[in-house]
Design an enzyme around this catalytic site. Structure first.
Site, PDB file in Angstrom:
ATOM      1  N   SER A 109       0.961  -1.222  -0.010  1.00 15.62           N
ATOM      2  CA  SER A 109       0.049  -0.097  -0.037  1.00 15.62           C
ATOM      3  C   SER A 109       0.928   1.254  -0.045  1.00 15.62           C
ATOM      4  O   SER A 109       1.996   1.315   0.601  1.00 15.62           O
ATOM      5  CB  SER A 109      -0.849   0.020   1.381  1.00 15.62           C
ATOM      6  OG  SER A 109      -1.726   1.295   1.484  1.00 15.62           O
ATOM      7  N   TYR A 128      -2.124  -0.497  10.369  1.00 14.03           N
ATOM      8  CA  TYR A 128      -2.147  -0.731   8.716  1.00 14.03           C
ATOM      9  C   TYR A 128      -0.728  -0.171   8.130  1.00 14.03           C
ATOM     10  O   TYR A 128      -0.102  -0.904   7.464  1.00 14.03           O
ATOM     11  CB  TYR A 128      -3.395   0.131   8.174  1.00 14.03           C
ATOM     12  CG  TYR A 128      -3.507  -0.237   6.686  1.00 14.03           C
ATOM     13  CD1 TYR A 128      -3.979  -1.601   6.329  1.00 14.03           C
ATOM     14  CD2 TYR A 128      -3.231   0.736   5.820  1.00 14.03           C
ATOM     15  CE1 TYR A 128      -3.783  -1.665   5.173  1.00 14.03           C
ATOM     16  CE2 TYR A 128      -3.515   0.435   4.415  1.00 14.03           C
ATOM     17  CZ  TYR A 128      -3.934  -0.986   3.993  1.00 14.03           C
ATOM     18  OH  TYR A 128      -3.946  -1.286   2.550  1.00 14.03           O
TER      19      TYR A 128
END
Ligand SMILES: NC(=O)c1ccc[n+]([C@@H]2O[C@H](COP(=O)([O-])OP(=O)(O)OC[C@H]3O[C@@H](n4cnc5c(N)ncnc54)[C@H](O)[C@@H]3O)[C@@H](O)[C@H]2O)c1
Length: 250
Positions: free
Chosen positions: A139, A152
């Site tokens: 990501s 995350y």
């Protein structure tokens, strides 16, 4: 076109979003697939939609045994393992002081530890069958902070280092690369804005802030995956590819 017809590919998180798009693209190219997801019903529905060879294996990638089983199933069904795409992932939302310890561990286990497990079992199997190519879906959160996403960003932040290390330790037989998307229209992205009063508007505004003025699609990511898996990318390893509609340029 990509020379991956009849190659054996394993995809985690393959029944939804980006993973689903990658499965479709690999199936269109004639790859033989082992697809992982947690929901058997979804998995079997997907099997019926695909025209090529595909086998669904239900399981939670946080368990080391699931990853071992995925590799074993590839060898049992097709006698080889040539490519792996690791797309299973989850958000972990909440500032550090508000984040439950279990949520931190669950996010790390899904986005990082599961990657270790599949590499641990998959790489030796790939080596035995002439090597191959691996793509991990990371990501842009590895390079950019997002409010309330410490678990995350930390879990995705470890992946560029891990990918460099694996490239170093296992080349030239194994190539490994990381794709770092920005906002791609999937159930995960939809869930990330559900807490807002106006989730549709938030997503529309997000798209408008991007230089390319639209959210990504699973197909945008799948195109990059096909390139990295194919021999066209035979001099590419240990790298990360930011596929983000220009997000990091802003
Ligand atoms: N959608 C985005 O905007 C975006 C942006 C950057 C990175 N990513 C990454 O892309 C990957 C795919 O995300 P997506 O947007 O397609 O989400 P998604 O929720 O649509 O798909 C993720 C899939 O992974 C599966 N999964 C989650 N935890 C699992 C587990 N423990 N065991 C087995 N399967 C599990 C889910 O069930 C789901 O099928 C993730 O790693 C995510 O972090 C997504």
């Amino acid at each position: 076109m990509y020379g991956i017809k009849d190659k054996v590919a394993l995809v985690t998180g393959g029944t939804s979003g980006i993973g689903r798009g990658i499965v479709q693209a690999l199936s269109n190219e004639g790859a033989r697939l082992i697809i992982n997801g947690r929901d058997s019903e979804k998995g079997h529905k997907l099997m019926n939609e695909l025209s090529g060879q595909a086998h669904f294996v239900a399981g939670d990638v946080k368990n080391a045994e699931t990853n071992f089983q995925l590799v074993e199933e590839a060898l049992a069904h097709y006698g080889a393992l040539n490519m792996m795409v690791l797309s299973a992932g989850k958000l972990g939302i909440g500032k550090i002081d508000m984040l439950a310890i279990e949520d931190w561990h669950d996010t790390m286990a899904t986005n990082l530890h599961a990657v270790f497990y599949l590499l641990k079992y998959g790489i030796p199997a790939m080596q035995k069958h002439g090597g191959g190519s691996i793509v991990i879906i990371g990501s842009i959160a590895a390079f950019h902070g997002f409010p309330n996403h410490p678990a995350y960003t930390a879990s995705k932040g470890a992946l560029p280092a891990l990918v460099r290390q694996v490239a170093l330790d296992y080349g030239p037989e194994i190539r490994i690369n990381l794709i770092c998307p920005a906002q791609v229209k999937t159930p995960l992205l939809d869930s990330s804005v559900q807490a807002f009063e106006n989730p549709t508007e938030i997503l529309a505004q997000t798209a408008q802030r991007l230089p390319l003025k639209r959210l990504g699609t699973p197909g945008d990511i799948a195109n990059a995956v096909l390139y990295l898996l194919s021999d066209t990318a035979s001099w590419v390893t240990g790298s990360y590819f930011i596929i983000d509609g220009g997000f990091l340029a802003t």
